[in-house]
Design a protein around this motif. Structure first.
Motif, mmCIF file in Angstrom:
data_model
loop_
_atom_site.group_PDB
_atom_site.id
_atom_site.type_symbol
_atom_site.label_atom_id
_atom_site.label_comp_id
_atom_site.label_asym_id
_atom_site.label_seq_id
_atom_site.Cartn_x
_atom_site.Cartn_y
_atom_site.Cartn_z
ATOM 1 N N GLY A 171 -0.007 -2.690 3.903
ATOM 2 C CA GLY A 171 -0.816 -1.744 4.582
ATOM 3 C C GLY A 171 -2.373 -2.393 4.567
ATOM 4 O O GLY A 171 -2.917 -1.941 5.455
ATOM 5 N N GLN A 172 -2.749 -3.388 3.779
ATOM 6 C CA GLN A 172 -3.979 -4.018 3.990
ATOM 7 C C GLN A 172 -4.203 -4.708 5.170
ATOM 8 O O GLN A 172 -5.232 -5.386 5.727
ATOM 9 N N GLN A 173 -2.893 -5.429 5.562
ATOM 10 C CA GLN A 173 -2.796 -6.108 6.931
ATOM 11 C C GLN A 173 -3.322 -5.366 8.026
ATOM 12 O O GLN A 173 -4.075 -5.608 8.700
ATOM 13 N N ILE A 174 -2.859 -3.965 8.182
ATOM 14 C CA ILE A 174 -3.228 -2.797 8.953
ATOM 15 C C ILE A 174 -4.759 -2.497 8.952
ATOM 16 O O ILE A 174 -5.366 -2.520 9.779
ATOM 17 N N ASP A 229 0.765 -5.205 16.749
ATOM 18 C CA ASP A 229 2.266 -5.356 16.481
ATOM 19 C C ASP A 229 2.572 -6.111 14.993
ATOM 20 O O ASP A 229 3.421 -5.811 14.203
ATOM 21 N N ALA A 230 2.066 -7.170 14.955
ATOM 22 C CA ALA A 230 2.077 -7.933 13.731
ATOM 23 C C ALA A 230 1.616 -7.161 12.447
ATOM 24 O O ALA A 230 2.091 -7.451 11.523
ATOM 25 N N ALA A 231 0.544 -6.382 12.403
ATOM 26 C CA ALA A 231 0.009 -5.489 11.458
ATOM 27 C C ALA A 231 1.198 -4.528 10.953
ATOM 28 O O ALA A 231 1.482 -4.479 9.952
ATOM 29 N N VAL A 232 1.709 -4.041 11.829
ATOM 30 C CA VAL A 232 2.866 -2.831 11.522
ATOM 31 C C VAL A 232 3.889 -3.684 11.071
ATOM 32 O O VAL A 232 4.743 -3.292 10.179
ATOM 33 N N ASN A 233 4.389 -4.817 11.536
ATOM 34 C CA ASN A 233 5.454 -5.769 11.054
ATOM 35 C C ASN A 233 5.450 -6.060 9.624
ATOM 36 O O ASN A 233 6.027 -6.485 8.876
ATOM 37 N N SER A 234 4.108 -6.129 9.221
ATOM 38 C CA SER A 234 3.506 -6.476 7.994
ATOM 39 C C SER A 234 4.237 -5.456 6.862
ATOM 40 O O SER A 234 4.397 -6.086 5.622
ATOM 41 N N LEU A 235 4.418 -4.562 7.007
ATOM 42 C CA LEU A 235 5.155 -3.407 6.183
ATOM 43 C C LEU A 235 6.466 -3.698 5.928
ATOM 44 O O LEU A 235 6.768 -3.298 4.892
ATOM 45 N N GLU A 272 -18.413 6.009 9.058
ATOM 46 C CA GLU A 272 -17.276 6.841 9.750
ATOM 47 C C GLU A 272 -15.850 6.059 9.921
ATOM 48 O O GLU A 272 -15.058 6.784 10.499
ATOM 49 N N LYS A 273 -15.901 4.924 9.542
ATOM 50 C CA LYS A 273 -14.682 4.048 10.060
ATOM 51 C C LYS A 273 -13.582 4.582 9.067
ATOM 52 O O LYS A 273 -13.850 4.924 8.144
ATOM 53 N N ILE A 274 -12.283 4.352 9.745
ATOM 54 C CA ILE A 274 -10.970 4.846 9.072
ATOM 55 C C ILE A 274 -10.703 3.867 8.158
ATOM 56 O O ILE A 274 -10.559 2.405 8.455
ATOM 57 N N ARG A 275 -9.924 4.019 7.005
ATOM 58 C CA ARG A 275 -9.183 3.021 6.302
ATOM 59 C C ARG A 275 -7.823 3.462 6.071
ATOM 60 O O ARG A 275 -7.486 4.536 6.231
ATOM 61 N N PHE A 276 -6.948 2.309 6.199
ATOM 62 C CA PHE A 276 -5.488 2.521 5.919
ATOM 63 C C PHE A 276 -5.013 1.845 4.797
ATOM 64 O O PHE A 276 -5.469 0.837 4.490
ATOM 65 N N TYR A 277 -4.138 2.600 4.204
ATOM 66 C CA TYR A 277 -3.624 2.156 2.983
ATOM 67 C C TYR A 277 -1.802 2.533 2.935
ATOM 68 O O TYR A 277 -1.564 3.475 3.543
ATOM 69 N N GLY A 278 -1.182 1.604 2.341
ATOM 70 C CA GLY A 278 0.136 1.964 1.846
ATOM 71 C C GLY A 278 0.252 2.348 0.432
ATOM 72 O O GLY A 278 -0.729 1.535 -0.482
ATOM 73 N N ASN A 279 1.247 3.207 -0.015
ATOM 74 C CA ASN A 279 0.967 3.471 -1.477
ATOM 75 C C ASN A 279 2.549 3.373 -2.001
ATOM 76 O O ASN A 279 2.797 3.530 -3.235
ATOM 77 N N ASP A 280 3.353 2.494 -1.174
ATOM 78 C CA ASP A 280 4.722 2.168 -1.703
ATOM 79 C C ASP A 280 4.735 0.834 -2.383
ATOM 80 O O ASP A 280 3.796 0.175 -2.271
#
Length: 421
Positions: free
Chosen positions: A92-95, A107-113, A141-149
């Motif tokens: 998720g931090q790659q995204i 594409d590469a960011a999504v594949n990193s999951l 105001e920027k968006i942050r992205f995380y995975g929690n798995d």
């Protein structure tokens, strides 16, 4: 002859079961439009801090598109700036790096999951939208992205070792050697003894990060140290799941909740008071209704945050979806129909996708009765067998809607995603 009669009897019973299980007894209500809204006008209470969006399947275009549609609405109307996905924390931090700094590609960011369910055009479109949005706004105001798995190793391991390479090269070399056999590719081949050694190594790393905090902060920021600790913790969670196979599902939802709380705490310190989470219905709902008997992430969140946790479920009437077939890993398209009193009540609504406001719906005596009674609501994971269609118990969970959720998005006809190989 007896054998043939038995076969015909079994076929008849199964055919009747399929017929019954696919038939709903509910009726459309009058003035249904009064209790729904479009996605972009859905209303969330002001005091809510975490909004969860469930998905009835991982393999429908519409549910993947809802991630972006709902989040856009929350960004505009509720000033939400944090997106959390049921996906790998390290990946998720790659995204996050892409949408903030343009590192790599969508594409590469999504594949990193490393989750096939997310290797879709819809997910790439979501990440591209986040990148474009961030380019148009100020830093605050920027968006942050995380995975929690926590079901992967690679990116958490890489990011952790990259941190040590900056603050203590000798430690980086030592830990790299001790963890050299740990990867997404090899993790399922590790023996119990190897896993126990990995667990001990990670404990030493966590102790190291704590004991040498002052030293490491001379060469890094507090944020970088916090994330290094989180990467190590996620690796420990992954290892513990392997060492506790009999309690895997329950532990995973506990960890999902813990990681989401960590993200919320971290982001609150940055001034972001609200967080959006997207994952399967089974993780979002509050009542732990799954017959598997595990406590859901949503149940944990409900206990901690109460009314500050707002859960939105999804359901369908007809779904043609993609999932892994027969445990083989090969993907196939399946079709199921799901009817119950709640979706049937809105079956004559013209829109294909709409939000049912439970608070408003309780003003209707008819709807209030439906919301407070058990319904067999859609619940399909990423593994499906053709014979699951024979009984609703294999693709639904019986739950009381207004105890499990605060609102529901209904997709009348859902279409299949296509995984990009």
């Amino acid at each position: 002859m007896t054998f043939l009669k038995s076969c015909f009897s079994l076929i008849a019973v199964l055919s009747l079961t399929v017929f019954i299980s696919g038939c709903g007894k509910g009726e459309a209500i009058d003035h249904a439009e009064e209790y729904i809204s479009s996605i972009d006008t859905m209303d969330i209470p002001d005091d809510v801090e975490v909004i969860g969006l469930g998905e009835a399947t991982h393999g429908n275009v519409e549910f993947q598109e809802l991630k972006q549609q709902v989040f856009e609405t929350l960004v505009i109307n509720e000033h939400v700036r944090v997106f959390v996905l049921e996906g790998d924390f390290g990946g998720g931090q790659q995204i996050n790096n892409y949408i903030l700094d343009g590192e790599g590609s969508a594409d590469a960011a999504v594949n990193s999951l490393d989750y096939p369910i997310y290797k879709t055009q819809q997910m790439i479109d979501l990440v591209e939208w986040m990148y474009d949005y961030n380019k148009s706004v100020q830093d605050e105001e920027k968006i942050r992205f995380y995975g929690n798995d926590m079901q992967r190793y690679d990116y958490s391991k890489k990011n952790l070792l990259d941190y040590f390479a900056v603050v203590d090269k000798e430690a980086a070399t030592k830990y790299s050697d001790q963890l050299k056999h740990v990867s997404n590719e090899t993790m399922r081949d590790l023996t119990t003894k190897q896993l126990e050694n990995v667990d001990k190594t990670i404990d030493h790393i966590l102790q190291d990060l704590q004991a040498n905090e002052a030293k490491y902060l001379e060469h890094s920021s507090a944020d970088e140290l916090a994330f290094a600790t989180a990467y190590a913790q996620n690796m420990k969670q992954r290892t513990q799941l392997f060492l506790s196979e009999e309690n895997y599902t329950n532990l995973r939802d506990q960890y999902l909740a813990e990681n989401l709380q960590w993200i919320m705490k971290y982001e609150k310190e940055r001034g972001n008071e609200k967080v959006f989470f997207s994952g399967h219905n089974g993780h979002v709902e509050k009542t732990s209704a799954s017959p598997a008997g595990y406590k859901s992430m949503g149940n944990y969140l409900d206990e901690v945050y109460g009314t500050k946790y707002f859960a939105i479920g999804t359901d369908f009437i007809n779904s043609e979806f993609q999932a892994k077939n027969d445990g083989s890993g090969n993907r196939k398209t399946f079709t199921v129909k799901n009817q119950h009193d709640l979706v049937d009540a809105f079956s004559e609504v013209k829109s294909n996708t709409f939000y049912v406001d439970f608070e408003k719906s309780r003003e209707s005596e008819e709807l209030s009765k439906i919301l407070s009674s058990k319904q067999k609501m859609a619940n399909i994971g990423d593994d499906f067998r053709s014979w699951y269609k024979l009984l609703k118990m294999f693709y639904t969970i019986e739950m009381v809607p207004d105890k499990a959720y605060d609102g529901l998005i209904i997709v009348k006809d859902a279409t299949p995603t296509k995984v990009i190989e």
